[in-house]
Design a protein around this motif. Structure first.
Motif, PDB file in Angstrom:
ATOM      1  N   LYS A 335       0.815  -1.220   0.000  1.00 26.46           N
ATOM      2  CA  LYS A 335       0.000   0.000   0.000  1.00 26.46           C
ATOM      3  C   LYS A 335       0.849   1.271   0.000  1.00 26.46           C
ATOM      4  CE  LYS A 335      -3.640  -2.392   2.597  1.00 26.46           C
ATOM      5  NZ  LYS A 335      -4.461  -2.400   3.823  1.00 26.46           N
ATOM      6  N   ASN A 336       1.991   1.212  -0.662  1.00 26.06           N
ATOM      7  CA  ASN A 336       2.877   2.366  -0.731  1.00 26.06           C
ATOM      8  C   ASN A 336       2.856   2.987  -2.117  1.00 26.06           C
ATOM      9  OD1 ASN A 336       4.261   1.883   1.990  1.00 26.06           O
ATOM     10  ND2 ASN A 336       4.665  -0.055   0.931  1.00 26.06           N
ATOM     11  N   ARG A 337       3.287   4.261  -2.192  1.00 33.11           N
ATOM     12  CA  ARG A 337       3.475   4.936  -3.472  1.00 33.11           C
ATOM     13  C   ARG A 337       4.953   5.278  -3.646  1.00 33.11           C
ATOM     14  NH1 ARG A 337      -1.831   8.857  -3.748  1.00 33.11           N
ATOM     15  NH2 ARG A 337      -2.210   7.976  -1.680  1.00 33.11           N
ATOM     16  N   PHE A 338       5.509   4.868  -4.794  1.00 33.23           N
ATOM     17  CA  PHE A 338       6.890   5.172  -5.150  1.00 33.23           C
ATOM     18  C   PHE A 338       6.840   6.075  -6.383  1.00 33.23           C
ATOM     19  CE2 PHE A 338       6.821   1.129  -3.039  1.00 33.23           C
ATOM     20  CZ  PHE A 338       8.056   0.911  -2.433  1.00 33.23           C
ATOM     21  N   LEU A 339       7.292   7.313  -6.245  1.00 30.03           N
ATOM     22  CA  LEU A 339       7.227   8.261  -7.353  1.00 30.03           C
ATOM     23  C   LEU A 339       8.602   8.888  -7.589  1.00 30.03           C
ATOM     24  CD1 LEU A 339       3.962  10.188  -6.354  1.00 30.03           C
ATOM     25  CD2 LEU A 339       4.151   8.302  -7.968  1.00 30.03           C
ATOM     26  N   ASP A 340       8.977   8.986  -8.851  1.00 26.90           N
ATOM     27  CA  ASP A 340      10.112   9.811  -9.265  1.00 26.90           C
ATOM     28  C   ASP A 340      11.442   9.361  -8.658  1.00 26.90           C
ATOM     29  OD1 ASP A 340       8.150  11.375 -10.566  1.00 26.90           O
ATOM     30  OD2 ASP A 340       7.862  12.594  -8.774  1.00 26.90           O
ATOM     31  N   MET A 341      11.671   8.049  -8.598  1.00 30.33           N
ATOM     32  CA  MET A 341      12.987   7.543  -8.205  1.00 30.33           C
ATOM     33  C   MET A 341      13.945   7.669  -9.386  1.00 30.33           C
ATOM     34  SD  MET A 341      12.341   6.508  -5.128  1.00 30.33           S
ATOM     35  CE  MET A 341      10.752   6.611  -4.305  1.00 30.33           C
ATOM     36  N   THR A 342      15.204   8.020  -9.121  1.00 31.54           N
ATOM     37  CA  THR A 342      16.165   8.060 -10.226  1.00 31.54           C
ATOM     38  C   THR A 342      16.692   6.671 -10.567  1.00 31.54           C
ATOM     39  OG1 THR A 342      18.027   8.510  -8.740  1.00 31.54           O
ATOM     40  CG2 THR A 342      16.874  10.415  -9.690  1.00 31.54           C
ATOM     41  N   ALA A 343      16.420   5.677  -9.724  1.00 32.61           N
ATOM     42  CA  ALA A 343      16.808   4.292 -10.020  1.00 32.61           C
ATOM     43  C   ALA A 343      15.628   3.383  -9.654  1.00 32.61           C
ATOM     44  CB  ALA A 343      18.101   3.931  -9.291  1.00 32.61           C
ATOM     45  N   ASP A 344      15.889   2.276  -8.950  1.00 29.28           N
ATOM     46  CA  ASP A 344      14.849   1.293  -8.659  1.00 29.28           C
ATOM     47  C   ASP A 344      13.811   1.829  -7.672  1.00 29.28           C
ATOM     48  OD1 ASP A 344      17.304   0.060  -9.562  1.00 29.28           O
ATOM     49  OD2 ASP A 344      16.497  -1.880  -8.997  1.00 29.28           O
ATOM     50  N   GLY A 345      12.621   1.248  -7.763  1.00 26.96           N
ATOM     51  CA  GLY A 345      11.655   1.465  -6.703  1.00 26.96           C
ATOM     52  C   GLY A 345      12.017   0.639  -5.491  1.00 26.96           C
ATOM     53  N   LEU A 346      12.195  -0.676  -5.695  1.00 32.87           N
ATOM     54  CA  LEU A 346      12.575  -1.602  -4.628  1.00 32.87           C
ATOM     55  C   LEU A 346      13.458  -2.671  -5.222  1.00 32.87           C
ATOM     56  CD1 LEU A 346      10.427  -3.225  -1.867  1.00 32.87           C
ATOM     57  CD2 LEU A 346      11.552  -4.713  -3.534  1.00 32.87           C
ATOM     58  N   ASN A 347      14.529  -3.039  -4.484  1.00 35.46           N
ATOM     59  CA  ASN A 347      15.421  -4.100  -4.935  1.00 35.46           C
ATOM     60  C   ASN A 347      15.756  -4.998  -3.758  1.00 35.46           C
ATOM     61  OD1 ASN A 347      17.893  -5.565  -5.714  1.00 35.46           O
ATOM     62  ND2 ASN A 347      17.899  -4.219  -7.507  1.00 35.46           N
ATOM     63  N   LEU A 348      15.355  -6.280  -3.868  1.00 38.52           N
ATOM     64  CA  LEU A 348      15.754  -7.294  -2.890  1.00 38.52           C
ATOM     65  C   LEU A 348      17.116  -7.809  -3.323  1.00 38.52           C
ATOM     66  CD1 LEU A 348      12.410  -9.287  -2.485  1.00 38.52           C
ATOM     67  CD2 LEU A 348      13.223  -7.347  -1.153  1.00 38.52           C
ATOM     68  N   ASN A 349      18.147  -7.333  -2.660  1.00 36.02           N
ATOM     69  CA  ASN A 349      19.512  -7.523  -3.120  1.00 36.02           C
ATOM     70  C   ASN A 349      20.165  -8.710  -2.408  1.00 36.02           C
ATOM     71  OD1 ASN A 349      22.577  -5.645  -2.986  1.00 36.02           O
ATOM     72  ND2 ASN A 349      21.782  -6.854  -4.673  1.00 36.02           N
ATOM     73  N   GLY A 350      19.553  -9.899  -2.571  1.00 34.89           N
ATOM     74  CA  GLY A 350      20.093 -11.109  -1.965  1.00 34.89           C
ATOM     75  C   GLY A 350      19.590 -11.321  -0.551  1.00 34.89           C
ATOM     76  N   THR A 351      19.549 -12.563  -0.123  1.00 35.59           N
ATOM     77  CA  THR A 351      19.233 -12.988   1.239  1.00 35.59           C
ATOM     78  C   THR A 351      17.739 -12.994   1.544  1.00 35.59           C
ATOM     79  OG1 THR A 351      21.305 -11.938   1.917  1.00 35.59           O
ATOM     80  CG2 THR A 351      19.917 -12.741   3.672  1.00 35.59           C
ATOM     81  N   ALA A 352      16.944 -12.306   0.734  1.00 37.19           N
ATOM     82  CA  ALA A 352      15.531 -12.156   1.067  1.00 37.19           C
ATOM     83  C   ALA A 352      14.807 -13.495   0.984  1.00 37.19           C
ATOM     84  CB  ALA A 352      14.879 -11.152   0.138  1.00 37.19           C
ATOM     85  N   LYS A 353      14.079 -13.833   2.024  1.00 38.36           N
ATOM     86  CA  LYS A 353      13.286 -15.060   2.066  1.00 38.36           C
ATOM     87  C   LYS A 353      11.891 -14.731   2.570  1.00 38.36           C
ATOM     88  CE  LYS A 353      13.165 -19.743   3.996  1.00 38.36           C
ATOM     89  NZ  LYS A 353      13.866 -20.736   4.855  1.00 38.36           N
ATOM     90  N   GLY A 354      10.886 -15.182   1.829  1.00 42.81           N
ATOM     91  CA  GLY A 354       9.510 -14.988   2.264  1.00 42.81           C
ATOM     92  C   GLY A 354       9.042 -13.553   2.214  1.00 42.81           C
ATOM     93  N   VAL A 355       9.670 -12.720   1.373  1.00 46.61           N
ATOM     94  CA  VAL A 355       9.268 -11.316   1.271  1.00 46.61           C
ATOM     95  C   VAL A 355       8.024 -11.207   0.384  1.00 46.61           C
ATOM     96  CG1 VAL A 355       9.952  -9.032   0.444  1.00 46.61           C
ATOM     97  CG2 VAL A 355      11.601 -10.479   1.651  1.00 46.61           C
ATOM     98  N   ASN A 356       7.088 -10.364   0.788  1.00 46.21           N
ATOM     99  CA  ASN A 356       5.863 -10.147   0.019  1.00 46.21           C
ATOM    100  C   ASN A 356       5.720  -8.658  -0.266  1.00 46.21           C
ATOM    101  OD1 ASN A 356       3.255 -10.136  -1.055  1.00 46.21           O
ATOM    102  ND2 ASN A 356       2.587 -11.796   0.283  1.00 46.21           N
ATOM    103  N   VAL A 357       5.873  -8.296  -1.540  1.00 42.03           N
ATOM    104  CA  VAL A 357       5.722  -6.909  -1.987  1.00 42.03           C
ATOM    105  C   VAL A 357       4.412  -6.847  -2.758  1.00 42.03           C
ATOM    106  CG1 VAL A 357       6.727  -5.042  -3.343  1.00 42.03           C
ATOM    107  CG2 VAL A 357       8.215  -6.624  -2.086  1.00 42.03           C
ATOM    108  N   ARG A 358       3.399  -6.190  -2.205  1.00 41.86           N
ATOM    109  CA  ARG A 358       2.058  -6.318  -2.762  1.00 41.86           C
ATOM    110  C   ARG A 358       1.293  -4.991  -2.687  1.00 41.86           C
ATOM    111  NH1 ARG A 358       0.647 -10.144   2.395  1.00 41.86           N
ATOM    112  NH2 ARG A 358       0.068  -8.485   3.883  1.00 41.86           N
ATOM    113  N   ASN A 359       0.435  -4.809  -3.656  1.00 35.19           N
ATOM    114  CA  ASN A 359      -0.546  -3.719  -3.637  1.00 35.19           C
ATOM    115  C   ASN A 359       0.114  -2.350  -3.517  1.00 35.19           C
ATOM    116  OD1 ASN A 359      -3.299  -3.099  -3.877  1.00 35.19           O
ATOM    117  ND2 ASN A 359      -3.497  -2.782  -1.682  1.00 35.19           N
ATOM    118  N   ASN A 360       1.213  -2.155  -4.247  1.00 33.72           N
ATOM    119  CA  ASN A 360       1.901  -0.866  -4.277  1.00 33.72           C
ATOM    120  C   ASN A 360       1.703  -0.199  -5.631  1.00 33.72           C
ATOM    121  OD1 ASN A 360       3.616  -1.054  -1.650  1.00 33.72           O
ATOM    122  ND2 ASN A 360       4.000  -2.997  -2.698  1.00 33.72           N
ATOM    123  N   PHE A 361       1.906   1.117  -5.671  1.00 27.49           N
ATOM    124  CA  PHE A 361       1.856   1.877  -6.916  1.00 27.49           C
ATOM    125  C   PHE A 361       3.211   2.515  -7.154  1.00 27.49           C
ATOM    126  CE2 PHE A 361       1.180   5.961  -9.147  1.00 27.49           C
ATOM    127  CZ  PHE A 361       0.644   5.477 -10.335  1.00 27.49           C
TER     128      PHE A 361
END
Length: 732
Positions: A335-361
């Motif tokens: 339920k987040n808003r990511f606007l106007d990033m100069t690079a990624d919105g979100l990056n799981l950069n290794g090690t992530a287990k069971g992460v749930n990225v959902r319902n974002n804009f």
């Protein structure tokens, strides 16, 4: 001709690894397909706002686009269209739902700033909407193929009054040219109350006017609230340094329109917290104007610890929203808003287990909007689900670089622009140690609209959905189901080894895809491998169904297994030395070919085994016969694409046992298979074994191009049914 040598993908940075240079919309989704076996899911986030495109509003400005040319303003716009306003010109939106606030995606010329006057139902309000090029026109010369990008920005405003459906909001350029892309209208709730027991940052001296530096007050409040809640009251708070030691604490605001933190680096901590962190309901708006990958200009850089949650945030003008390393197991980002990033919105950069990225804009990211990158240790059992991603202006909407048992489902991705696809499933490693795709990769229920882009480094496109054996073969099982691909400017599915080394794409199963308009081909196969496709239904294919040209030459073959239920894309591009131009069709080396041979044929009825396919099989000894004693009867041939048919040759079996007969018939044609026009009026045609049992029908030069060709038969003097052993169609 030998296939031209390409400079294959440049490594688009999976941005933001500190210390290492690695180089809205309403949530309706796509329409559910009606055909059995086609894609069925409507995808994307449930959003608190309603978006209205400027080009659909009332304006005295100039509409620009559509345009897919990298580096142009229209190409980065939602829907590839926008409205350009000179000073004094306006665009007026009619609301479809109640709202008291708006956010506008806009562009102004480089180096300029100004404002837009705001009118509600014809009355000018006291507030104006500031516009600036400060956060736009980003250059990344270390990324091969990138041009000046990030041409749009977003600005928001609370209107100070409650509007209803049917009310009108007009934006007028006041002092500089403004190109308006889309407006998001929202009913913002009142500020939330302080939770019981929470510690307020203002109690430690934080300044809600945004004038003083509140960094130390935030640090002290976080330290004092371990195991509890930090409260950010309504107001604006300036932080000049990042926060660390954020552990076992919840930080909560009064709502992301009310509690605003001005900071380009909110949390920066490499050590893994031991307790969970909660970040809720405030805005973090930075001052990042250029992309510098060695700087931690991120909302979160590092780890939040296991079982953490990020929810209800407004993140804007940062390099990356969340660049996550270390232990983030079972993290929920929603339920987040990511606007106007100069690079990624979100990056799981290794090690992530069971992460749930959902319902974002996410809108207007400068690299992959959502990415998983299995560096150092693998990502596993993690999911990107139900997100809406619009206008990533460099790289992909969603990118999965390695990892085990990953799920990408029910996302809506729109308007990718350069060096990327809507979704990329890839073994591109960038750095070592890298952990390639493993286990089962599930890609399900996603909708891709105007996605895919031309790669300027090798002058071949990147498909709407790309499976890429960049640095190593695809050994994981990749299951792609219930996908909707709409108006892709280039190809739908791409199978490639982006490093140009011919690594194999294997174990890919595609089931249930609805494709509505694709500029060139449905399947772009440029590396060896094997893919099974079932229930993939395409309309509006621009050139051919399949481009099957593994690279480099001699690296192997690409096998496409037809699992049944496919339609609309059976043709193959003929010349591997060239890439088809969007909408230009598939030039055939033989202009004298029979257009109807082996094409799909249907009929109003058939007798016994005498099916319509026998009339287009190239064998004059076999034939179609309609239902007997039931005139009129018809046979229809799908030519695959629109053709300028000028001559028909109709045949019956030549043996003398077939006596002479006359069939009364007319010729009809259609571009879409629904609406037919008459190409040749009803007439008697004599079939005589003495002259080969065939007739020729010449169509006038004025006849329209048709894809669907129909013969309508009303009488036959030799048998009470329509009969043809071959229906042949020619260009001349």
């Amino acid at each position: 001709m030998p296939r031209p040598i390409h400079k294959w993908y440049a490594a688009v940075a999976t941005a933001g690894l500190v210390g290492t240079l690695v180089t809205g919309l309403t949530a309706t989704g796509a329409q559910a397909a009606e055909a059995t076996g086609a894609a069925k899911a409507a995808s994307g986030a449930t959003l608190p706002f309603t978006s209205i495109e400027a080009e659909s509003a009332t304006t005295n400005g100039t509409k620009i686009g559509p345009d897919h040319t990298q580096g142009t303003v229209a190409s980065e716009a939602s829907g590839r269209q926008a409205v350009r306003l000179a000073s004094g010109q306006s665009v007026e939106f009619t609301l479809t739902k109640a709202a008291n606030a708006l956010n506008v995606a806009y562009n102004v010329p480089d180096g300029q700033s100004g404002s837009m006057a705001v009118y509600v139902n014809g009355q000018k309000i006291s507030k104006t909407l500031a516009v600036t090029s400060k956060y736009s026109y980003v250059d990344t010369p270390w990324i091969a193929g990138a041009k000046t990008h990030h041409l749009f920005d977003n600005a928001r405003l609370q209107l100070g009054q409650n509007l209803q459906s049917g009310d009108k909001v007009k934006l007028e350029a006041s002092s500089t040219q403004v190109t308006v892309d889309v407006a998001d209208f929202e009913q913002v709730a009142a500020a939330a109350a302080k939770p019981s027991g929470a510690l307020s940052v203002t109690d430690k001296g934080a300044d809600p006017t945004g004038q003083g530096d509140s960094t130390q007050a935030f640090r002290e409040t976080i330290a004092a609230a371990k195991g509890g809640t930090v409260w950010i009251p309504p107001g604006e708070y300036k932080l000049t340094q990042s926060l660390n030691n954020v552990d076992n604490v919840t930080i909560r605001g009064a709502g992301n329109w009310h509690s605003i933190v001005r900071s380009s680096r909110f949390i920066d901590q490499s050590g893994a917290p031991t307790g969970k962190v909660g970040l809720y309901d405030f805005a973090v708006i930075g001052e990042v104007t250029e992309r510098v990958d060695s700087n931690p200009d991120n909302f979160v850089n590092g780890s939040l610890g296991p079982n953490s949650t990020v929810s209800g945030m407004w993140l804007q003008h940062l390099k990356v929203g969340l660049w996550l390393t270390g232990n983030n197991d079972n993290l929920v980002v929603e339920k987040n808003r990511f606007l106007d990033m100069t690079a990624d919105g979100l990056n799981l950069n290794g090690t992530a287990k069971g992460v749930n990225v959902r319902n974002n804009f996410l809108r207007n990211t400068g690299d992959d909007a959502l990415a998983m990158w299995a560096l150092n240790t693998t990502n596993s059992d993690s999911t990107f689900a139900g997100n809406t991603i619009s206008q990533p202006n460099l790289a992909n909407g969603i990118a999965i670089y390695g990892g085990r048992d990953i799920t990408v489902k029910d996302n809506l991705i729109l308007d990718t622009n350069a060096l990327g696809s809507g979704i990329a499933i890839s073994n591109q490693k960038f750095l070592d140690p890298f952990f390639p795709l493993a286990g089962t990769i599930t890609v399900s229920g996603n909708s891709l609209v105007r996605t895919g882009a031309m790669n300027p480094n090798w002058q071949h496109p990147m498909g709407a959905l790309r499976v890429d054996a960049y640095d190593s073969a695809i050994e994981a099982t990749v299951n792609i189901t219930d996908t909707t691909i709409t108006d892709s400017p280039w190809s739908a599915y791409e199978f490639v080894s982006g490093g140009g080394t011919g690594k194999a794409v294997k174990n890919v199963n595609i089931s249930g895809t609805t494709i509505d308009k694709v500029g060139t081909v449905v399947v772009q196969a440029e590396t060896p491998g094997a893919v099974k496709m079932s229930n993939v239904k395409a309309t509006g294919v621009g050139a051919a169904g399949i481009y099957n040209c593994p690279y480099p030459s001699g690296s192997g073959t690409f096998s496409l297994t037809d699992g049944g239920g496919n339609s609309g894309w059976s043709s193959t591009w003929d010349d591997c030395s060239t890439w088809p131009k969007p909408g230009a069709g598939n030039p055939d080396p033989d202009p004298d070919r029979n257009l109807a041979k082996n094409r799909p044929a249907t009929a109003s009825g058939s007798a016994d085994v005498y099916t319509p396919a026998k009339a287009v099989d190239g064998d004059a000894a076999t034939y179609w016969e309609s239902t007997n004693n039931a005139f009129p009867q018809s046979i229809t041939v799908d030519l695959g694409k629109s053709e300028a048919v000028r001559r028909l040759v109709l045949k019956l079996p030549p043996p003398a046992a077939w006596g002479a007969r006359t069939q009364t018939l007319s010729v009809q044609g259609s571009a879409d298979g629904t609406s037919y026009s008459t190409l040749a009026d009803a007439k008697d045609y004599r079939f005589d074994p003495a002259s080969g049992n065939k007739v020729t029908i010449t169509l006038p030069a004025s006849a329209p191009n048709v894809r669907h060709l129909r013969l309508r038969v009303t009488a036959n003097t030799g048998w009470p049914a329509a009969q043809f052993s071959e229906v042949e169609a020619y260009l001349s």
